[in-house]
Enzyme design. Structure first.
Site, PDB file in Angstrom:
ATOM      1  N   LYS A  49     -25.658  68.271  46.184  1.00  0.00           N
ATOM      2  CA  LYS A  49     -26.322  68.374  44.974  1.00  0.00           C
ATOM      3  C   LYS A  49     -26.880  66.831  44.895  1.00  0.00           C
ATOM      4  O   LYS A  49     -28.559  67.415  44.425  1.00  0.00           O
ATOM      5  CB  LYS A  49     -25.251  68.380  43.892  1.00  0.00           C
ATOM      6  CG  LYS A  49     -24.670  69.296  43.195  1.00  0.00           C
ATOM      7  CD  LYS A  49     -23.841  69.443  41.844  1.00  0.00           C
ATOM      8  CE  LYS A  49     -23.113  68.397  41.782  1.00  0.00           C
ATOM      9  NZ  LYS A  49     -22.011  68.452  42.249  1.00  0.00           N
ATOM     10  N   ARG A  91     -18.564  54.558  47.566  1.00  0.00           N
ATOM     11  CA  ARG A  91     -18.416  54.577  45.664  1.00  0.00           C
ATOM     12  C   ARG A  91     -16.725  54.996  45.563  1.00  0.00           C
ATOM     13  O   ARG A  91     -16.053  55.496  46.154  1.00  0.00           O
ATOM     14  CB  ARG A  91     -19.073  55.800  44.992  1.00  0.00           C
ATOM     15  CG  ARG A  91     -19.866  55.868  44.493  1.00  0.00           C
ATOM     16  CD  ARG A  91     -20.104  57.548  44.530  1.00  0.00           C
ATOM     17  NE  ARG A  91     -19.936  58.550  43.773  1.00  0.00           N
ATOM     18  CZ  ARG A  91     -20.232  59.364  42.811  1.00  0.00           C
ATOM     19  NH1 ARG A  91     -21.255  60.119  43.089  1.00  0.00           N
ATOM     20  NH2 ARG A  91     -19.672  60.183  41.914  1.00  0.00           N
TER      21      ARG A  91
HETATM   22  P1  AMP Z   1     -21.129  62.340  40.095  1.00  0.00           P
HETATM   23  O1  AMP Z   1     -21.657  60.923  40.160  1.00  0.00           O
HETATM   24  O2  AMP Z   1     -21.568  63.655  38.935  1.00  0.00           O
HETATM   25  O3  AMP Z   1     -19.952  63.087  40.536  1.00  0.00           O
HETATM   26  O4  AMP Z   1     -19.967  61.678  38.801  1.00  0.00           O
HETATM   27  C1  AMP Z   1     -19.054  60.730  38.536  1.00  0.00           C
HETATM   28  C2  AMP Z   1     -18.503  60.953  37.597  1.00  0.00           C
HETATM   29  O5  AMP Z   1     -19.241  60.689  36.625  1.00  0.00           O
HETATM   30  C3  AMP Z   1     -17.533  62.400  37.560  1.00  0.00           C
HETATM   31  O6  AMP Z   1     -16.102  61.990  38.292  1.00  0.00           O
HETATM   32  C4  AMP Z   1     -16.590  61.650  35.577  1.00  0.00           C
HETATM   33  O7  AMP Z   1     -15.694  60.849  36.019  1.00  0.00           O
HETATM   34  C5  AMP Z   1     -18.375  61.215  35.136  1.00  0.00           C
HETATM   35  N1  AMP Z   1     -18.628  62.370  34.515  1.00  0.00           N
HETATM   36  C6  AMP Z   1     -20.739  62.823  35.179  1.00  0.00           C
HETATM   37  N2  AMP Z   1     -21.470  63.376  34.554  1.00  0.00           N
HETATM   38  C7  AMP Z   1     -20.089  63.972  33.615  1.00  0.00           C
HETATM   39  C8  AMP Z   1     -20.224  65.373  33.328  1.00  0.00           C
HETATM   40  N3  AMP Z   1     -21.385  66.036  32.798  1.00  0.00           N
HETATM   41  N4  AMP Z   1     -20.170  64.717  32.168  1.00  0.00           N
HETATM   42  C9  AMP Z   1     -18.036  64.438  32.149  1.00  0.00           C
HETATM   43  N5  AMP Z   1     -18.308  63.686  33.404  1.00  0.00           N
HETATM   44  C10 AMP Z   1     -19.241  63.882  33.660  1.00  0.00           C
END
Ligand code: AMP
Length: 209
Positions: A13, A155
């Site tokens: 994404k 990360r």
């Molecule tokens: P990502 O980089 O999109 O994988 O997001 C990393 C982390 O941020 C996720 O594992 C969640 O802990 C938090 N996070 C990001 N977006 C959301 C969302 N829309 N709702 C809840 N937690 C989120």
């Protein structure tokens, strides 16, 4: 054009959303990036979110929704945006639907083995958040960002124990959004198992319709 990208962690994404941002001149809004920025700056929001992120859990809806509402009020979102990592629950989708009319939802579908390979080799720039992969998309100089020279790192939540948890959260809470948006006739399914160029081509075709 107001877009949402849905897909499991590692489905590609972020990589594709950054290209869409450049080519379509719309902001890329990644809630994960916004949280990581807050964590880096040690803000109150960052301190709250980190507790959940470290264990691969979703941050509570009220916190995420307030953050996104604030972001969407900014002038650069007037003509559209690409949302990456939001919404992730039905409650978030309902809150978004009250405020915004979404044009298209891209559902990135990738196999589990592809996801694990991608996440385990992913490296992110500490400064500009650009995304690389040690095999699929290596930087020109190992450990350094091609764009800003920043340090590349893995990360914490890309480590195997946390990945499992994040995939579980996706399947349980986010995957139901596909059906939610299908009912509104907004979803295009994208085969996200191939290379970034091929995935981007499929996305560009959908966006040109
Ligand atoms: P990502 O980089 O999109 O994988 O997001 C990393 C982390 O941020 C996720 O594992 C969640 O802990 C938090 N996070 C990001 N977006 C959301 C969302 N829309 N709702 C809840 N937690 C989120």
């Amino acid at each position: 054009m107001k877009l949402i990208i849905l897909g499991a962690p590692g489905a590609g994404k972020g990589t594709i959303a950054k290209r869409v941002m450049q080519d379509y001149k719309i902001p890329h809004i990644s809630t994960g990036d916004l949280f990581r920025e807050n964590v880096k700056n040690n803000t109150e929001l960052g301190i709250k979110a980190k507790e959940y992120m470290d264990r691969g859990a979703l941050v509570p809806d009220d916190i995420v929704i307030a953050m996104v509402e604030e972001r969407l009020k900014q002038g650069d979102c007037k003509n559209g945006y690409i949302l990456d990592g939001f919404p992730r629950t039905i409650a978030q989708a309902e809150a978004l639907g009250k405020a915004e009319q979404i044009d298209k939802v891209l559902d990135f579908q990738a196999r589990n083995d592809v996801i694990i390979q991608r996440i385990s080799g992913r490296r992110t720039c500490r400064q500009c958040e650009a995304i690389f992969h040690i095999i699929n998309l290596p930087p020109k100089v190992e450990g350094k960002c091609d764009y800003c020279g920043g340090e590349l790192f893995q990360r914490d939540d890309d480590k195997p124990e946390t990945i499992r948890q994040r995939l579980g959260e996706y399947n349980e809470k986010t995957a139901p959004l596909i059906e939610y948006y299908e009912k509104e006739g907004l979803v295009s399914h994208i085969d996200a198992n191939s290379t970034p160029d091929e995935i981007y081509d499929s996305v560009a075709k959908v966006l040109s319709k």
